[in-house]
Design a protein around this motif. Structure first.
Motif: not given
Lengths: 249, 434, 349, 283
Positions: C193-216
């Protein structure tokens, strides 16, 4: 059998709705009387006594006479319990604190204003030590009974420190913001089982604010939902003129 | 004959709010016989001014916890009149049902818990739990049912939730109404009969005292007027609600933080007895029978009989509640949303009968729907002058009785009016004009 | 496994068929414009075409309030409350809510398998329904398509004229026995189905993103808007933190120990006796919540603990969007990577 | 796809059902701290390790996590030392011998006595932190030949706040124990060290490779103790510490004690410091 605690009931500046709510414990009144002796209660009985174990006090302190009486009650009682918004945080009465008291008195009594001395409407705790509090306008029977049973059983009474939103979600209520209403639930202390939203009405904030509220954020929510800054502050003040606690961002 | 008498009853018990009875007779001359009102004022002016029309009833309900439903409905009607908000027939019926619930609750509370101890020489209802357990349990049961009507329809009997300008935020279910009706029939009808019997037994303790005065209440052609009608005086006839100020003529007296009122005479009476004297022919037959059984015949000039008139009204309210529920169920409940789209902004007046008598609210709104002016006149304030006049006639009649007995009769007299001092004082400061 | 056409006119009969087998729970209208799962009493009241329910079906396996223990204070005796199995048919469940149940299964079966949850959870039948994403659904971003059948026994793919009913498990096939108003379906099942809202990263990447985001700084920024009311947790179908409170009855002789859903957004959540609060700052609580959805559990379980239902965002009175937060973290992460890369290039130059 | 374990009803655990225990002895140490000896009414042994805790239950009031202070040697009984910090502990303080409490547990990871085998043990206890450490100390004393030096450092606010007064004397006089104590605020009756606990550490002569530090104390203490140990040259690998959090369910479900990915009630309260460094909120 242990002797029953001697209980007295007093009222100060308020509507006496919390007291009435106690007379409305029809289903429980006789059970309660199994555990306590009511020894003084002006609204319901003639007797007056010198000392009590538990004093329930409704209303806020707003005249010099009130101040004298609350100190006297504190001296006579072992445990002092504030009943309802007026006694706990000043309630609606405290809205007058935002204006000059002289002006307020003049509007009401004109030349005779000095006959009726007035003070800022303050909670009991501004003057005396309060042992327990029952929030709400009016207080709910359930919370009153929970507090009473806890004290009588020698247990720690539970007092919610979270927002009305929590109870709305637990009860699966539809959020009244979705209906175009402007609700104080996100920042108001729970304990009422989200009664007003459950009946389709918005929360008016009668239970006071949660501890450490993010007031700024709440005012933003009110404004985002269509209130002017002035109206947003008025809405906050309806029950919370005396609330000052702030949040750690 | 006694020449000197000095009575001061501080903070009269078993009434709502703080008042003192002061009687002073010096060398045979009655210098003072009055009810002093010492309740702490709350300055509702500060609360109401500039508030939106959504909030008017929420705030005025807090004037008094005892009369909160009455204030709320009266406030809503005034706001609706000011803003041109039409309400549905269903809304009116539900409001009438709520008014009955509040009346039953209030009158039962007064008759059993506040007044009855006087008839039995008890200081409160609590000793009666042991001496008259069935009576106390019955009173509690009737009060519970009355409060349940409030809880179920308005969310909460004290400071109701669902009644808002234009209607209700939530409509009760048919099942709720059917259950209330069942309890009215199975519990309340026998309880009403038993209450009449109990009051018959106690009526001997009612002092034999009469003073004819002016009786003011609502009146209409259709029913025992509570929700709407014209203002009716036994002395001066009918007035539209817009002329309420011609009736009340409020004035300040030094001994009361609540204002007094008068119309044709130095004082007038409102409340159950006034309603009965004006509208006894509109009582439902069952309530008329109760009145007859209790020896209440119109016109009655004994203020102590106000308590008996309250009991008669309970009978009327119970039977009429059943009728209202039948009508609602026959018509079918509709899930209506409140009509909150103003068609004008101006001044609105409303008049309602609440348990203690006739109540007036008036509001003016600006074009943003904010309150610019408000005035409320409540029953107890209107009764205060009449209470003082009663005391002035009563004291000389009973002056030779023991002082305790005089005090007892004076306290009983004040209690018979079921005064709500909370209202009377808190309301005085609602009146303001921009 | 078979598939069938189920026309709109036959849906009611189908529900009646199910009701003969077991208690059926399905979406119903509530208040002005909301939906809730309720026991079906009248098939007419079931609404299968709905956006989302206020609470997920979690409430049947982990009730928002639950008595754990009853006790007698006079003699210190106590007894555990018997947990009743649900054993029902859940009809019209969206894939993200089914996935949320699978995540809760993980949480309640790992470590100490909790009897209360698991007893209720066993032996239920799940019938899924596809949904049309609104502005707040983003489940496709966390690998949960509206047609994802995992966890279901039957699945109802919405079509123009009714549903295509897909048998997913043997239990599902068995459930169809005795219901014959069906014609066989032989095509491909719809799957997106067509979604209007998206996260722009898969979980594998999110895991890395979150490693770097603690002090965001985003945590602090969001904290300015947030009132800490806890709605986001309590509406979340994968949140299961709870608190326990004791109550004494009016008799003063007996009482009960009750658990209630709790929220890590509430200040008192970490408060210990003596008053110390371990996440006193709102920003820390917001971070903890979002990390719990995308990092803390996900790193070991392999999937995001967010199912993309959108509830925390649509019900947030302050208008805070978890999608916006995560995308902001992703974009900050990407920017940082570019800077690091260009620094590296600059160093080589 | 989410990994779930195969769940069978027979494996379901009754996680929240307490066992009744009777208080057999009470001793008041200070104004705020009392020591309790308890026995499980079903006669069973608690079976704990040093550093673990139990959930103590008062019906009508709730539960609270309490460290076990006895060594795992006293079969049929165990000991708690409880500071009065709120209504719940106030209620426990009102109890006397013969009264009953509910007990769940033991829970969590204690000090790994196998890891410590053969090592010199440096105990650092601040205030009430000595309570769980006492369990370890007595365990080591019970297995004295399995361990190297036993160095105890203990600090309290003032001399009136020192817990286990009789045992302190025993440790002091035991030639097999190197015992050092200090108080933050001295008074006339106090003849010993005055100063915060970190002042006890620099003078110690430690075999850095073979010494394991076991630390428990108020949250504020950790930062300073760690700095002192680091400047002394002790490796992070040689440090264990116990954290305080709101352990409510004790079984890793309710979420209250969670720090980042770690449930203190399951992974802690005793942590190996290198693991703890990865948990940002921990210290």
């Amino acid at each position: 059998m242990k002797s029953k605690p001697r209980v007295a009931v007093f009222d100060f500046t308020g509507c006496e709705g919390c007291e009435l709510n106690k007379l409305n414990f029809e289903n429980h009144l006789l059970d309660i009387l199994d555990h306590i002796d009511i020894v003084e209660w002006r609204e319901a009985m003639d007797d007056q006594v010198a000392e009590y174990d538990i004093a329930f006090v409704e209303g806020s302190i707003s005249t010099p006479d009130c101040v004298e009486r609350i100190f006297d009650i504190r001296n006579r009682t072992k445990v002092l319990i504030a009943l309802g918004a007026c006694a706990v945080n000043g309630g609606m009465n405290a809205m007058k604190n935002k204006q000059s008291l002289d002006t307020v008195r003049e509007i009401v009594y004109g030349e005779d204003k000095d006959l009726f001395p007035t003070l800022p409407a303050l909670p009991l705790s501004s003057y005396v030590t309060v042992d327990y509090e029952v929030h709400g306008c009016p207080m709910t029977q359930k919370e009153f009974l929970q507090l009473l049973t806890s004290i009588l059983a020698g247990k720690k009474p539970v007092k919610p420190d979270y927002a009305v939103c929590v109870e709305c979600k637990l009860d699966e209520n539809e959020c009244v913001y979705g209906k175009g209403m402007i609700c104080m639930g996100p920042i108001t202390r729970a304990g009422c089982d989200a009664l007003c939203p459950s009946f389709g009405q918005y929360c008016i904030g009668c239970r006071g604010l949660v501890p450490h509220p993010n007031k700024e954020a709440m005012i933003n929510i009110l404004i985002e939902n269509g209130l002017s800054i002035d109206d947003a502050e008025k809405r906050m003040d309806l029950y919370n003129s005396n609330e000052k606690d702030v949040v750690l961002i | 004959m006694k020449q000197n008498l000095d009575i001061k009853v501080k903070h009269l018990t078993r009434v709502e709010g703080h008042g003192n009875i002061v009687v002073n007779m010096n060398s045979g001359k009655l210098e003072k016989a009055q009810l002093e009102i010492v309740e702490a004022p709350r300055y509702f002016e500060a609360m109401l001014k500039g508030r939106s029309f959504h909030e008017a009833a929420i705030i005025t309900s807090r004037i008094c916890g005892i009369c909160s439903l009455g204030h709320q409905i009266t406030s809503l009607k005034a706001t609706e009149n000011a803003l041109g908000l039409e309400v549905s027939n269903q809304t009116i019926l539900l409001r009438k049902l709520l008014i009955h619930g509040a009346l039953i609750q209030s009158n039962i509370l007064h008759a059993y818990f506040l007044a009855a101890p006087d008839f039995l020489n008890a200081g409160s209802v609590f000793p009666l739990i042991n001496t008259h357990p069935d009576v106390v349990v019955r009173a509690l049961r009737m009060k519970r049912l009355a409060n349940d009507i409030g809880d179920i329809i308005s969310g909460r009997a004290v400071h109701p939730i669902t009644p808002v300008p234009g209607g209700f935020t939530k409509i009760p279910s048919e099942a709720d109404l059917i259950e209330i009706k069942r309890r009215l029939i199975e519990e309340a009808l026998p309880d009403v009969n038993a209450t009449v019997e109990t009051m018959q037994a106690l009526a001997g303790a009612i002092p034999n005292f009469t003073r004819e005065t002016e009786y003011i209440s609502l009146k209409n052609d259709n029913d025992y007027a509570m929700y709407d009608g014209k203002i009716s005086s036994t002395d001066t006839g009918l007035y539209p609600d817009s002329e309420y100020l011609k009736i009340t003529n409020e004035f300040i007296v030094p001994h009361s933080s609540s204002k007094h009122a008068k119309n044709n005479r130095s004082s007038y009476m409102v409340g159950a007895l006034a309603r009965f004297n004006n509208n006894h022919d509109k009582l439902l037959p069952e309530a008329a029978l109760a009145a007859a059984a209790l020896g209440l015949v119109a016109p009655n000039y004994n203020p102590y009989m106000n308590t008996i008139a309250q009991v008669v009204e309970v009978a009327h309210a119970v039977y009429d509640s059943i009728n209202i529920i039948d009508t609602l169920l026959n018509d079918g409940l509709k899930n209506e949303k409140p009509n909150q789209s103003p068609t004008k902004y101006g001044t609105g007046i409303s008049v309602t009968e609440v348990p203690r008598g006739i109540l007036f609210h008036e509001y003016s709104y600006d074009r943003q729907g904010r309150i610019t002016a408000a005035n409320c006149i409540i029953p107890t304030g209107q009764n205060l002058a009449n209470i003082d006049d009663d005391m002035k006639k009563l004291v000389p009649e009973i002056i030779d009785e023991a002082t305790e007995e005089i005090i007892h009769k004076l306290e009983m007299l004040v209690r018979a009016y079921d005064p709500c001092i909370s209202c009377s004082v808190h309301i005085v400061d609602v009146e303001f004009v921009e | 496994m078979n598939g069938y056409y189920l026309s709109q006119e036959n849906v009611k009969d189908f529900i009646s068929h199910l009701m003969k087998k077991k208690t059926v729970y399905a979406p119903h209208a509530k208040a002005d414009h909301s939906f809730v799962f309720e026991e079906v009493v009248d098939a007419d009241n079931v609404i299968l075409d709905y956006v989302r329910t206020l609470n997920s079906i979690k409430k049947y396996f982990m009730p928002s309030r639950e008595v754990m223990l009853r006790y007698n204070l006079d003699d210190n005796s106590y007894s555990i409350e018997d947990v009743e199995p649900v054993k029902g048919i859940f009809l019209g469940v969206h894939s993200y809510d089914m996935q949320a149940v699978l995540r809760l299964d993980h949480s309640f079966s790992h470590g100490n398998p909790e009897k209360n949850y698991l007893t209720r959870r066993l032996d239920n039948i799940f019938i899924g329904t596809s949904f049309t994403p609104d502005n707040f659904h983003f489940s496709s971003s966390v690998n949960i398509q509206p047609h994802k059948t995992e966890g279901f026994d039957l699945f109802m793919h919405k079509t123009d004229r009714g549903y295509v009913l897909e048998e997913v498990t043997k239990t599902g096939s068995d459930l169809m026995k005795g219901f014959d108003q069906l014609t066989k379906f032989h095509g491909e099942y719809p799957n997106s189905e067509h979604f209007k809202s998206h996260l722009y990263a898969p979980q594998e990447k999110l895991s890395k993103v979150f490693e770097e985001s603690y002090d965001n700084p985003v945590w602090h920024e969001i904290a300015q808007k947030c009132v800490g009311c806890g709605t986001c947790n309590l509406a979340c179908p994968t949140c299961y933190c709870f608190d326990v409170e004791d109550h004494v009855d009016l008799s003063l002789q007996s009482g009960s120990r009750e658990r209630r859903l709790d929220s890590c957004m509430l200040r008192g959540f970490t408060e210990v006796a003596g008053g110390e609060v371990f996440r006193d700052r709102l920003a820390d609580r917001i971070r903890h919540r979002v990390y719990r959805k995308f990092k803390y559990i996900s790193d070991s379980a392999g999937e995001p603990w967010c199912v993309g239902c959108g509830r925390c965002t649509i019900y947030c009175t302050a208008g805070i969007s978890i999608v916006d937060i995560v995308n902001r973290l992703v974009s900050d992460y990407d920017k940082k990577q570019i800077v690091q890369d260009s620094d590296m290039i600059a160093a080589w130059d | 796809m989410i990994k779930t374990v195969n769940i069978k009803p027979e494996n379901f655990k009754e996680l929240y059902f307490p066992t009744l225990a009777e208080i057999t002895e009470v001793q008041q140490f200070t104004e705020k701290e009392k020591w309790y000896k308890l026995s499980l009414l079903d006669g069973s042994n608690l079976g704990h390790y040093p550093g673990q805790f139990v959930e103590v239950s008062i019906f009508g009031a709730g539960e609270a996590p309490i460290s076990i202070t006895s060594a795992p040697n006293s079969y049929g009984s165990f000991e708690l030392c409880i500071r009065e910090v709120g209504m719940f502990t106030e209620m426990i303080h009102k109890m006397k011998a013969g009264d009953k409490l509910g007990i769940r547990g033991p829970f969590g990871q204690g000090f790994d006595v196998n890891e410590l085998y053969g090592k010199d043990i440096l105990i650092i206890g601040g205030g009430i932190g000595i309570v769980p450490l006492r369990s370890l100390i007595n365990y080591i004393l019970d297995h004295r030949q399995d361990y190297g030096r036993l160095i105890i450092t203990y600090g309290a606010r003032n001399s009136k706040d020192l817990l286990f007064p009789e045992e302190l004397e025993l440790w002091q006089s035991n030639p097999d124990v190197e015992f050092h104590q200090t108080v933050d605020y001295g008074d006339e009756s106090w003849k010993g060290n005055v100063g915060v606990i970190t002042t006890l550490i620099p003078p110690l002569d430690l075999d850095l490779k073979n010494t394991i530090a076991c630390i428990t104390g108020p949250p504020i203490m950790y930062k300073f103790v760690l700095l002192t140990l680091q400047s002394k040259g002790l490796q992070d690998d040689n440090i264990y510490m116990s954290l305080e959090r709101r352990m409510k369910c004790g079984v890793g479900k309710c979420g209250h004690c969670q720090i980042n990915h770690s449930y203190v009630c399951q992974d802690g309260p005793v942590y190996h410091y290198p693991d703890l460094k990865l948990i940002r909120e921990a210290i």
